[in-house]
Design a protein around this motif. Structure first.
Motif, mmCIF file in Angstrom:
data_model
loop_
_atom_site.group_PDB
_atom_site.id
_atom_site.type_symbol
_atom_site.label_atom_id
_atom_site.label_comp_id
_atom_site.label_asym_id
_atom_site.label_seq_id
_atom_site.Cartn_x
_atom_site.Cartn_y
_atom_site.Cartn_z
ATOM 1 N N VAL A 64 2.484 -5.459 9.683
ATOM 2 C CA VAL A 64 2.561 -4.322 8.771
ATOM 3 C C VAL A 64 3.898 -3.640 8.994
ATOM 4 O O VAL A 64 4.249 -3.306 10.124
ATOM 5 C CB VAL A 64 1.406 -3.323 9.026
ATOM 6 N N LYS A 65 4.652 -3.420 7.914
ATOM 7 C CA LYS A 65 5.960 -2.789 8.035
ATOM 8 C C LYS A 65 6.071 -1.644 7.047
ATOM 9 O O LYS A 65 5.609 -1.725 5.910
ATOM 10 C CB LYS A 65 7.076 -3.805 7.788
ATOM 11 N N TRP A 66 6.675 -0.568 7.493
ATOM 12 C CA TRP A 66 6.933 0.591 6.656
ATOM 13 C C TRP A 66 8.276 0.397 5.978
ATOM 14 O O TRP A 66 9.265 0.051 6.618
ATOM 15 C CB TRP A 66 6.954 1.860 7.507
ATOM 16 N N ASP B 93 4.773 7.182 1.282
ATOM 17 C CA ASP B 93 5.138 6.134 2.238
ATOM 18 C C ASP B 93 4.668 4.802 1.654
ATOM 19 O O ASP B 93 3.598 4.703 1.071
ATOM 20 C CB ASP B 93 4.466 6.346 3.593
ATOM 21 N N THR C 280 0.848 -1.182 0.000
ATOM 22 C CA THR C 280 0.000 0.000 0.000
ATOM 23 C C THR C 280 0.885 1.234 0.000
ATOM 24 O O THR C 280 1.824 1.328 0.794
ATOM 25 C CB THR C 280 -0.911 0.030 1.245
ATOM 26 N N ILE D 122 2.149 -5.421 3.891
ATOM 27 C CA ILE D 122 1.289 -6.145 4.830
ATOM 28 C C ILE D 122 1.453 -7.638 4.574
ATOM 29 O O ILE D 122 1.292 -8.099 3.450
ATOM 30 C CB ILE D 122 -0.181 -5.747 4.646
ATOM 31 N N GLY E 237 11.183 -1.816 9.696
ATOM 32 C CA GLY E 237 9.917 -1.104 9.813
ATOM 33 C C GLY E 237 10.033 0.075 10.779
ATOM 34 O O GLY E 237 11.104 0.523 11.137
ATOM 35 N N ARG E 238 8.901 0.547 11.198
ATOM 36 C CA ARG E 238 8.870 1.681 12.105
ATOM 37 C C ARG E 238 8.117 1.349 13.352
ATOM 38 O O ARG E 238 7.224 0.585 13.396
ATOM 39 C CB ARG E 238 8.142 2.835 11.421
ATOM 40 N N PHE F 44 3.920 0.794 2.569
ATOM 41 C CA PHE F 44 3.671 -0.184 3.625
ATOM 42 C C PHE F 44 3.499 -1.560 3.007
ATOM 43 O O PHE F 44 2.825 -1.713 1.990
ATOM 44 C CB PHE F 44 2.411 0.174 4.419
#
Length: 79
Positions: free
Chosen positions: A62-64, A51, A42, A55, A78-79, A53
């Motif tokens: 969920v990781k950024w 940004d 996404t 999934i 990730g964040r 993401f």
């Protein structure tokens, strides 16, 4: 001419053999197959900055993705 009981016995035998065949050929480890569609991506734009993401639909993680592009999902901090 065969009686009704002989005919029904053959039908039941045929059903039992068919079900046994289907159950035995369908048995297998699901992890052996590639997991197509497991990850979803996404993109969100906040102001002028995009940004991204990722999934994991199997675990819900969920990781950024920032500076971790090109790494496997397990290695993304990730964040």
């Amino acid at each position: 001419m065969k009686s009704v009981f002989e005919k029904s016995g053959l039908v039941l035998l045929g059903i039992a053999i068919s079900l046994t065949f289907l159950l035995l050929t369908g048995a297998g480890n699901i992890d052996d197959k590639p997991q197509i569609g497991r990850y979803r991506m996404t993109a969100v734009v906040r102001g002028n900055f995009p940004d991204l993401f990722i999934i994991d639909t199997a675990t819900g993680a969920v990781k950024w993705v920032g500076n971790d592009e090109g790494k496997p999902f397990d290695q993304i901090k990730g964040r």
